[in-house]
Design a protein around this motif. Structure first.
Motif, PDB file in Angstrom:
ATOM      1  N   GLY A  61       0.839  -1.183   0.000  1.00 60.23           N
ATOM      2  CA  GLY A  61       0.000   0.000   0.000  1.00 60.23           C
ATOM      3  C   GLY A  61       0.876   1.235   0.000  1.00 60.23           C
ATOM      4  O   GLY A  61       2.081   1.155  -0.262  1.00 60.23           O
ATOM      5  N   ASN A  62       0.271   2.404   0.271  1.00 60.32           N
ATOM      6  CA  ASN A  62       1.062   3.637   0.318  1.00 60.32           C
ATOM      7  C   ASN A  62       0.860   4.308   1.673  1.00 60.32           C
ATOM      8  O   ASN A  62       0.133   3.793   2.525  1.00 60.32           O
ATOM      9  CB  ASN A  62       0.715   4.552  -0.864  1.00 60.32           C
ATOM     10  N   LEU A  63       1.489   5.470   1.866  1.00 60.03           N
ATOM     11  CA  LEU A  63       1.473   6.062   3.207  1.00 60.03           C
ATOM     12  C   LEU A  63       0.068   6.432   3.662  1.00 60.03           C
ATOM     13  O   LEU A  63      -0.263   6.285   4.841  1.00 60.03           O
ATOM     14  CB  LEU A  63       2.387   7.291   3.274  1.00 60.03           C
ATOM     15  N   SER A  64      -0.785   6.903   2.727  1.00 56.30           N
ATOM     16  CA  SER A  64      -2.136   7.280   3.164  1.00 56.30           C
ATOM     17  C   SER A  64      -3.045   6.062   3.270  1.00 56.30           C
ATOM     18  O   SER A  64      -4.092   6.120   3.911  1.00 56.30           O
ATOM     19  CB  SER A  64      -2.727   8.327   2.214  1.00 56.30           C
ATOM     20  N   SER A  65      -2.624   4.961   2.673  1.00 61.26           N
ATOM     21  CA  SER A  65      -3.472   3.768   2.707  1.00 61.26           C
ATOM     22  C   SER A  65      -2.601   2.507   2.780  1.00 61.26           C
ATOM     23  O   SER A  65      -2.522   1.725   1.845  1.00 61.26           O
ATOM     24  CB  SER A  65      -4.316   3.783   1.425  1.00 61.26           C
ATOM     25  N   PRO A  66      -1.931   2.339   3.938  1.00 55.86           N
ATOM     26  CA  PRO A  66      -1.026   1.188   4.057  1.00 55.86           C
ATOM     27  C   PRO A  66      -1.792  -0.131   4.048  1.00 55.86           C
ATOM     28  O   PRO A  66      -2.944  -0.171   4.472  1.00 55.86           O
ATOM     29  CB  PRO A  66      -0.338   1.398   5.404  1.00 55.86           C
ATOM     30  N   LEU A 103       7.561  11.952 -10.194  1.00 57.36           N
ATOM     31  CA  LEU A 103       6.381  11.081 -10.131  1.00 57.36           C
ATOM     32  C   LEU A 103       5.563  11.394  -8.869  1.00 57.36           C
ATOM     33  O   LEU A 103       6.120  11.488  -7.775  1.00 57.36           O
ATOM     34  CB  LEU A 103       6.834   9.618 -10.110  1.00 57.36           C
ATOM     35  N   ASP A 104       4.239  11.559  -9.022  1.00 52.00           N
ATOM     36  CA  ASP A 104       3.427  11.970  -7.867  1.00 52.00           C
ATOM     37  C   ASP A 104       2.731  10.790  -7.187  1.00 52.00           C
ATOM     38  O   ASP A 104       1.786  10.956  -6.418  1.00 52.00           O
ATOM     39  CB  ASP A 104       2.407  13.039  -8.282  1.00 52.00           C
ATOM     40  N   THR A 105       3.194   9.611  -7.478  1.00 56.95           N
ATOM     41  CA  THR A 105       2.679   8.400  -6.843  1.00 56.95           C
ATOM     42  C   THR A 105       3.903   7.497  -6.621  1.00 56.95           C
ATOM     43  O   THR A 105       4.941   7.729  -7.247  1.00 56.95           O
ATOM     44  CB  THR A 105       1.593   7.773  -7.763  1.00 56.95           C
ATOM     45  N   PRO A 106       3.846   6.523  -5.699  1.00 55.14           N
ATOM     46  CA  PRO A 106       5.070   5.761  -5.434  1.00 55.14           C
ATOM     47  C   PRO A 106       5.597   5.002  -6.655  1.00 55.14           C
ATOM     48  O   PRO A 106       6.810   4.937  -6.872  1.00 55.14           O
ATOM     49  CB  PRO A 106       4.657   4.781  -4.337  1.00 55.14           C
ATOM     50  N   LEU A 107       4.657   4.447  -7.453  1.00 56.53           N
ATOM     51  CA  LEU A 107       5.086   3.549  -8.534  1.00 56.53           C
ATOM     52  C   LEU A 107       4.066   3.591  -9.651  1.00 56.53           C
ATOM     53  O   LEU A 107       2.852   3.657  -9.406  1.00 56.53           O
ATOM     54  CB  LEU A 107       5.213   2.137  -7.955  1.00 56.53           C
ATOM     55  N   PRO A 124      10.002   9.450  -5.577  1.00 57.46           N
ATOM     56  CA  PRO A 124      10.413   9.606  -4.168  1.00 57.46           C
ATOM     57  C   PRO A 124       9.487   8.909  -3.168  1.00 57.46           C
ATOM     58  O   PRO A 124       9.950   8.380  -2.157  1.00 57.46           O
ATOM     59  CB  PRO A 124      10.391  11.130  -3.961  1.00 57.46           C
ATOM     60  N   GLN A 125       8.167   8.894  -3.455  1.00 58.93           N
ATOM     61  CA  GLN A 125       7.244   8.265  -2.502  1.00 58.93           C
ATOM     62  C   GLN A 125       7.478   6.759  -2.365  1.00 58.93           C
ATOM     63  O   GLN A 125       7.082   6.148  -1.372  1.00 58.93           O
ATOM     64  CB  GLN A 125       5.793   8.500  -2.934  1.00 58.93           C
ATOM     65  N   PHE A 126       8.117   6.163  -3.374  1.00 57.16           N
ATOM     66  CA  PHE A 126       8.391   4.726  -3.301  1.00 57.16           C
ATOM     67  C   PHE A 126       9.246   4.418  -2.074  1.00 57.16           C
ATOM     68  O   PHE A 126       8.948   3.519  -1.284  1.00 57.16           O
ATOM     69  CB  PHE A 126       9.104   4.263  -4.579  1.00 57.16           C
TER      70      PHE A 126
HETATM   71  C1  LIG Z   1      -2.754   5.307  -2.171  1.00 53.87           C
HETATM   72  O1  LIG Z   1      -3.521   4.140  -2.250  1.00 53.87           O
HETATM   73  C2  LIG Z   1      -4.913   4.383  -2.354  1.00 53.87           C
HETATM   74  C3  LIG Z   1      -5.600   3.032  -2.293  1.00 53.87           C
HETATM   75  O2  LIG Z   1      -5.110   2.180  -3.282  1.00 53.87           O
HETATM   76  C4  LIG Z   1      -5.201   5.140  -3.645  1.00 53.87           C
HETATM   77  O3  LIG Z   1      -6.569   5.429  -3.733  1.00 53.87           O
HETATM   78  C5  LIG Z   1      -4.393   6.426  -3.648  1.00 53.87           C
HETATM   79  O4  LIG Z   1      -4.547   7.060  -4.891  1.00 53.87           O
HETATM   80  C6  LIG Z   1      -2.929   6.135  -3.439  1.00 53.87           C
HETATM   81  N1  LIG Z   1      -2.181   7.366  -3.311  1.00 53.87           N
HETATM   82  C7  LIG Z   1      -1.132   7.628  -4.082  1.00 53.87           C
HETATM   83  C8  LIG Z   1      -0.451   8.917  -3.851  1.00 53.87           C
HETATM   84  O5  LIG Z   1      -0.721   6.877  -4.942  1.00 53.87           O
END
Ligand SMILES: *[C@@H]1O[C@H](CO)[C@@H](O)[C@H](O)[C@H]1NC(C)=O
Ligand SMILES: *[C@@H]1O[C@H](CO)[C@@H](O)[C@H](O)[C@H]1NC(C)=O
Ligand SMILES: *[C@@H]1O[C@H](CO)[C@@H](O)[C@H](O)[C@H]1NC(C)=O
Ligand SMILES: *[C@@H]1O[C@H](CO)[C@@H](O)[C@H](O)[C@H]1NC(C)=O
Ligand SMILES: *[C@@H]1O[C@H](CO)[C@@H](O)[C@H](O)[C@H]1NC(C)=O
Ligand SMILES: *[C@@H]1O[C@H](CO)[C@@H](O)[C@H](O)[C@H]1NC(C)=O
Ligand SMILES: *[C@@H]1O[C@H](CO)[C@@H](O)[C@H](O)[C@H]1NC(C)=O
Ligand SMILES: *[C@@H]1O[C@H](CO)[C@@H](O)[C@H](O)[C@H]1NC(C)=O
Ligand SMILES: *[C@@H]1O[C@H](CO)[C@@H](O)[C@H](O)[C@H]1NC(C)=O
Ligand SMILES: *[C@@H]1O[C@H](CO)[C@@H](O)[C@H](O)[C@H]1NC(C)=O
Ligand SMILES: *[C@@H]1O[C@H](CO)[C@@H](O)[C@H](O)[C@H]1NC(C)=O
Ligand SMILES: *[C@@H]1O[C@H](CO)[C@@H](O)[C@H](O)[C@H]1NC(C)=O
Length: 544
Positions: A61-66, A103-107, A124-126
């Motif tokens: 997952g990512n930081l806002s939604s581990p 990149l504005d998302t981890p991957l 960087p978020q990765f």
């Molecule tokens: C983080 O993960 C959530 C759930 O999959 C997704 O909705 C959200 O876009 C993601 N945030 C980023 C910055 O990728």
């Protein structure tokens, strides 16, 4: 692994003798003292993970939604040893992974109109995710892209890792994944590229100690090993011979092991549950690496040889085989047997099938049938934990917080030349019974008696066996006890049969882990007569 793979020893096979009468008891002969072939102290992260780069964020997952399931499953392991499992971020997609600072998302995975994953971009978020979501102290190995032969691109990813990870978190870089599958590398021309890259990356990043993991090769060693053809294979030993470590940049060597495969129909035929859950086959397979393990350890140290990516069935596993409790027994036996022949750490591969991996493979899309858990709902099924996860609980609990635990395979054991004892050489159980001993020099029992024993009964018992009574074996361990009435504690790995696929019926010490956290009461037994019964398709940890 890819399909242009040469036939392995097993395909010559060996008819299985179904008339073999199963043993009902086994008396371990001793002596109880530390065997001469015991390993050096086991690494606390013996049971580690390799996560396919393109699938990494799906796992965490990512930081806002581990991903809480992944978080909990990792924490459970750390809680048993005090040291997290290591994570290698790599696999076939690492050779098409690029850095994008904006990149504005981890991957981001670039998937084309045909559904094929073309490449992966990380930003960087990765690294924020790697740092923050895995347990604190998790050591990371980063697999860089070699296949494009673009040094700048590899250096960018390496730089981002050094800048993005916590101090001390990075243990090694790999340059290329399974380079014996592309560019027709020889040990010499691989080394001509690998060595200066390792030097230049070290210099660019002010790395002053050896920080690279050599190899990451896919092909099984040819046997016999000391022939011109075997020596020409690209692997850790041939690369070292070609001068890969001339500039002191090599810290570890990694090779990959996949005992079975569904990359093509010929190999898919032998990728069965019956073949998987068989110690003779596990040991004969891993024994192919013994000469390389010995050579690497002589040159680089006791902890230098790792299996940096492995699983049971390549090209993403097989339904009803690698997602069963049988895989749990295979995983337990594989981890302990590899440790007993001095593999320092094993990184079980997690991810999903890749459309471009093989045109003849069985699996397409979703997550792999060999994963220990599926972190999210996917094409192959809902989020779930598989029985094999519990084997890593067994392993980590065996290690505990000891830093002095040494393992030996005491049944069926090994011959003087190091190879395993097989049915032909006197294993009356036909690869069904396996015992490992563990000695802890920091305890009063020291080298005189083991502190733990792992008992495995791999005899097939299926939950779908109707009303058939479940066979079992009585292990007589008295020769390993200070006195015949020594009280021992027993924790069990159990399921209704080798064919079950559900974590909610797979128990480690009485508890299930289908939600990522333990469910149910902890169960352990005490035994005072030196006899431990283990059911067919079951295993037990005996604590002295
Ligand atoms: C983080 O993960 C959530 C759930 O999959 C997704 O909705 C959200 O876009 C993601 N945030 C980023 C910055 O990728
Ligand atoms: C595992 O967790 C328990 C309960 O939180 C704690 O008491 C114990 O110290 C932990 N063990 C290790 C090795 O971290
Ligand atoms: C990824 O692949 C696509 C399609 O081939 C290509 O357009 C794109 O440039 C590639 N991305 C990178 C970073 O190379
Ligand atoms: C090599 O990688 C760099 C950095 O990602 C990129 O700018 C460059 O275009 C690549 N070179 C080639 C020939 O693809
Ligand atoms: C390495 O050498 C082999 C044999 O000469 C050759 O076929 C191959 O193209 C070379 N690979 C590279 C990357 O130079
Ligand atoms: C590595 O560094 C050396 C010395 O500075 C240089 O000659 C060589 O071109 C570099 N190699 C690469 C792949 O950057
Ligand atoms: C390496 O050290 C040099 C000189 O001390 C410094 O300028 C540079 O920023 C450092 N690079 C990294 C990646 O830390
Ligand atoms: C690397 O090792 C080679 C062979 O020993 C040597 O010629 C070269 O100068 C070394 N390079 C560096 C940067 O130390
Ligand atoms: C396990 O495999 C070995 C080697 O292939 C074979 O001899 C033995 O019969 C197998 N055991 C069982 C129970 O099938
Ligand atoms: C089925 O049950 C019979 C009778 O108990 C047992 O001998 C046999 O091993 C079982 N086979 C499997 C695969 O479960
Ligand atoms: C046990 O179940 C597995 C998987 O369903 C199957 O392949 C195997 O043949 C079964 N064994 C027996 C003896 O029924
Ligand atoms: C285990 O999970 C399966 C699938 O979700 C469910 O059908 C079954 O009833 C559960 N079994 C137990 C013992 O909870």
């Amino acid at each position: 692994m890819n399909p242009k793979f040469v036939a392995r020893l097993w395909s010559l096979s060996i008819l299985i003798d179904l008339s073999l009468a199963a043993l009902t008891s086994l008396t371990l002969q001793g002596p109880a003292s530390l065997p001469v072939d015991a390993s050096p102290p086991l690494h606390p992260s013996l049971a580690s993970f390799s996560i396919e780069t393109a699938f990494f964020i799906s796992y965490t997952g990512n930081l806002s939604s581990p991903n809480l399931l992944t978080k909990n499953l990792f924490e459970n392991l750390k809680n048993r040893t005090g040291v997290p499992a290591e994570v290698r971020i790599g696999g076939i997609t690492a050779d098409s992974t690029y850095w994008d600072a904006s990149l504005d998302t981890p991957l981001f995975n670039f998937i084309d109109d045909q559904g094929a994953l073309q490449n992966t971009t990380i930003g960087p978020q990765f690294w924020d995710v790697v740092r923050e979501i895995l347990p604190e102290g998790t050591k990371i190995t980063v697999n860089l892209d070699l296949q494009d032969l673009n040094f700048t691109g590899a250096l960018e990813v390496a730089t981002s890792a050094v800048e993005g990870l916590a101090p001390g978190q990075l243990v090694a870089f790999e340059i290329g994944n399974e380079p014996d599958h592309y560019l027709s590398f020889t040990p010499e021309n691989y080394t001509e590229i690998w060595r200066p890259w390792s030097v230049n990356i070290s210099e660019a990043l002010n790395i002053t100690k050896p920080m690279f993991q050599l190899g990451a090769t896919a092909e099984d060693p040819l046997w016999p090993y000391n022939t011109p053809a075997a020596n020409a294979q690209l692997d850790c030993v041939s690369a070292l011979a070609a001068g890969a470590n001339d500039n002191n940049t090599v810290r570890y060597c990694s090779e990959h092991t996949y005992q079975y495969s569904v990359c093509d129909p010929a190999r898919a035929q032998v990728a069965t549950l019956t073949n998987l859950v068989n110690h003779t086959r596990v040991a004969q397979y891993l024994d192919l690496w013994q000469p390389r393990i010995n050579a690497v350890r002589e040159q680089l140290g006791d902890d230098a040889f790792v299996i940096g990516e492995y699983n049971s069935v390549s090209c993403s596993g097989r339904n009803n085989v690698s997602n069963t409790f049988g895989q749990a027994l295979w995983l337990l036996d594989t981890t302990f047997y590899a440790a007993s022949i001095n593999v320092s750490r094993l990184y079980i591969h997690q991810g999903g099938p890749l459309a471009l991996q093989s045109s003849t493979q069985l699996n397409h899309g979703g997550f792999s049938f060999y994963d220990l858990w599926w972190p999210v709902d996917n094409l192959n099924g809902p989020t779930q934990v598989f029985p094999s996860y519990s084997s890593y609980l067994f392993v980590t609990e065996t290690l505990g917080t000891s830093t002095n635990l040494r393992i030996s395979n005491i049944f069926p054991g090994r011959q003087e030349n190091g190879s395993s004892i097989t049915t032909a050489l006197g294993d009356d159980s036909a690869g069904q019974l396996v015992v490992y001993g563990f000695w802890d020099e920091s305890l009063p029992s020291g080298t005189d008696f083991p502190s733990k024993l792992a008992l495995l009964n791999l005899q097939a018992f299926n939950a779908t066996n109707g009303t058939g009574e479940r066979p079992s074996v009585n292990f007589d361990i008295s020769n390993y006890l200070p006195s015949p009435d020594t009280i021992v504690t027993v924790r069990r790995l159990q399921a209704p049969g080798a064919d079950v696929k559900a974590a909610n019926v797979t128990r480690w010490a009485g508890q299930t882990f289908e939600e990522g956290v333990p469910s149910g009461e902890l169960v352990q037994e005490t035994i005072d007569n030196g006899l431990v019964e283990v059911e067919a398709s079951g295993a037990a940890l005996v604590i002295l």
